[in-house]
Motif scaffolding. Structure first.
Motif, PDB file in Angstrom:
ATOM      1  N   UNK A  44       3.294 -40.092  51.576  1.00 44.44           N
ATOM      2  CA  UNK A  44       4.461 -39.977  50.695  1.00 44.44           C
ATOM      3  C   UNK A  44       5.695 -40.673  51.246  1.00 44.44           C
ATOM      4  N   UNK A  45       5.664 -41.073  52.523  1.00 42.37           N
ATOM      5  CA  UNK A  45       6.818 -41.777  53.079  1.00 42.37           C
ATOM      6  C   UNK A  45       6.780 -43.266  52.760  1.00 42.37           C
ATOM      7  N   UNK A  46       5.649 -43.759  52.238  1.00 45.24           N
ATOM      8  CA  UNK A  46       5.554 -45.179  51.934  1.00 45.24           C
ATOM      9  C   UNK A  46       6.390 -45.500  50.705  1.00 45.24           C
ATOM     10  N   UNK A  47       7.217 -46.528  50.808  1.00 42.17           N
ATOM     11  CA  UNK A  47       8.081 -46.906  49.695  1.00 42.17           C
ATOM     12  C   UNK A  47       8.074 -48.419  49.541  1.00 42.17           C
ATOM     13  N   UNK A  48       8.431 -48.857  48.348  1.00 39.21           N
ATOM     14  CA  UNK A  48       8.603 -50.279  48.098  1.00 39.21           C
ATOM     15  C   UNK A  48      10.093 -50.603  48.101  1.00 39.21           C
ATOM     16  N   UNK A  49      10.434 -51.807  48.472  1.00 39.16           N
ATOM     17  CA  UNK A  49      11.822 -52.249  48.443  1.00 39.16           C
ATOM     18  C   UNK A  49      11.894 -53.550  47.659  1.00 39.16           C
ATOM     19  N   UNK A  50      12.907 -53.702  46.788  1.00 39.98           N
ATOM     20  CA  UNK A  50      13.026 -54.950  46.021  1.00 39.98           C
ATOM     21  C   UNK A  50      13.341 -56.157  46.894  1.00 39.98           C
ATOM     22  N   UNK A  51      13.739 -55.917  48.154  1.00 34.95           N
ATOM     23  CA  UNK A  51      14.075 -57.026  49.040  1.00 34.95           C
ATOM     24  C   UNK A  51      12.859 -57.617  49.743  1.00 34.95           C
ATOM     25  N   UNK A 152      26.096 -54.881  52.197  1.00 30.50           N
ATOM     26  CA  UNK A 152      25.976 -55.089  50.754  1.00 30.50           C
ATOM     27  C   UNK A 152      24.856 -56.077  50.442  1.00 30.50           C
ATOM     28  N   UNK A 153      24.756 -57.130  51.251  1.00 30.39           N
ATOM     29  CA  UNK A 153      23.681 -58.111  51.042  1.00 30.39           C
ATOM     30  C   UNK A 153      22.307 -57.448  51.142  1.00 30.39           C
ATOM     31  N   UNK A 154      22.191 -56.467  52.042  1.00 33.17           N
ATOM     32  CA  UNK A 154      20.912 -55.790  52.256  1.00 33.17           C
ATOM     33  C   UNK A 154      20.752 -54.543  51.380  1.00 33.17           C
ATOM     34  N   UNK A 155      21.767 -54.221  50.588  1.00 33.27           N
ATOM     35  CA  UNK A 155      21.663 -53.058  49.709  1.00 33.27           C
ATOM     36  C   UNK A 155      21.683 -51.736  50.441  1.00 33.27           C
TER      37      UNK A 155
END
Length: 211
Positions: A44-51, A152-155
């Motif tokens: 459940x700790x696995x996540x996707x990032x748009x970056x 900000x660049x990295x969100x």
């Protein structure tokens, strides 16, 4: 048609409607079960990032404790760990030994850690490093982020947040929350072996003082 026939027809129509509604509910439940069931057994700790898969910002930042600036573009050809941290961040204290150990242990393999000091005071940041250690200066670089432009660049919403860049400067993984020795080694080993690492959420992050 008699009154009795009318009542019978109405009851039949009502039961048909109820049966169709029940069938639709069952179908929807089965569909949702398939979706959620497919996720059972996943971390459940696995996540996707748009970056992920995008080039990292190359905005130059001033060093924390010496003259000059550093851009992530200067480090292309190396695997880079970008960690956003601050002296007021409690989880940052917990993760710091894992970061300094990774910088020392993976330096010979072409890994550099960049610590981006986030919404902090320079004196407090250097006191943090005096207390907890800096790691090898050749493998661990500390910079400041005026106006939080790189954040900000990295969100970045809160800290700690850690990003992993491959040798081309592309973001390949992100860890939200404090890193651990095992997470650092597992992620770096995957990148160095040419495998796609996984992004994780570990615990919580602290929003900046201005949020």
């Amino acid at each position: 048609m008699t009154t009795t026939d009318n009542l019978t027809a109405a009851r039949t129509k009502r039961w048909r409607t109820i049966r169709w509604i029940a069938l639709l509910i069952v179908a929807a439940t089965v569909g949702l079960g398939a979706v959620f069931g497919s996720r059972l057994g996943q971390d459940p700790t696995l996540v996707d990032s748009p970056l992920i898969g995008k080039p990292a910002s190359t905005r130059p930042l001033p060093y924390l404790e010496r003259e000059g600036t550093l851009s992530l573009a200067d480090l292309q050809g190396q695997v880079v760990v970008v960690n956003f941290w601050a002296s007021w961040c409690t989880p940052c204290r917990a993760e710091h030994p894992a970061l300094t150990a990774a910088a020392d242990n993976y330096q010979a393999k072409g890994v550099t850690v960049v610590g981006v000091n986030y919404q902090d005071k320079r004196g407090a940041a250097t006191a943090f490093l005096d207390e907890l250690g800096r790691g090898d200066s050749r493998a661990y670089r500390y910079v400041t982020d005026p106006d939080s432009r790189l954040a900000l660049d990295f969100g970045v919403f809160g800290i700690p947040e850690t990003f992993f860049l491959d040798r081309s400067g592309t973001i390949v993984a992100k860890i939200t929350g404090p890193v651990s020795h095992s997470l650092m080694s597992g992620t770096l080993d995957a990148i160095l072996a040419g495998r796609q690492p996984r992004s994780h959420t570990e615990g919580t992050v602290q929003p900046g003082p201005g949020r």
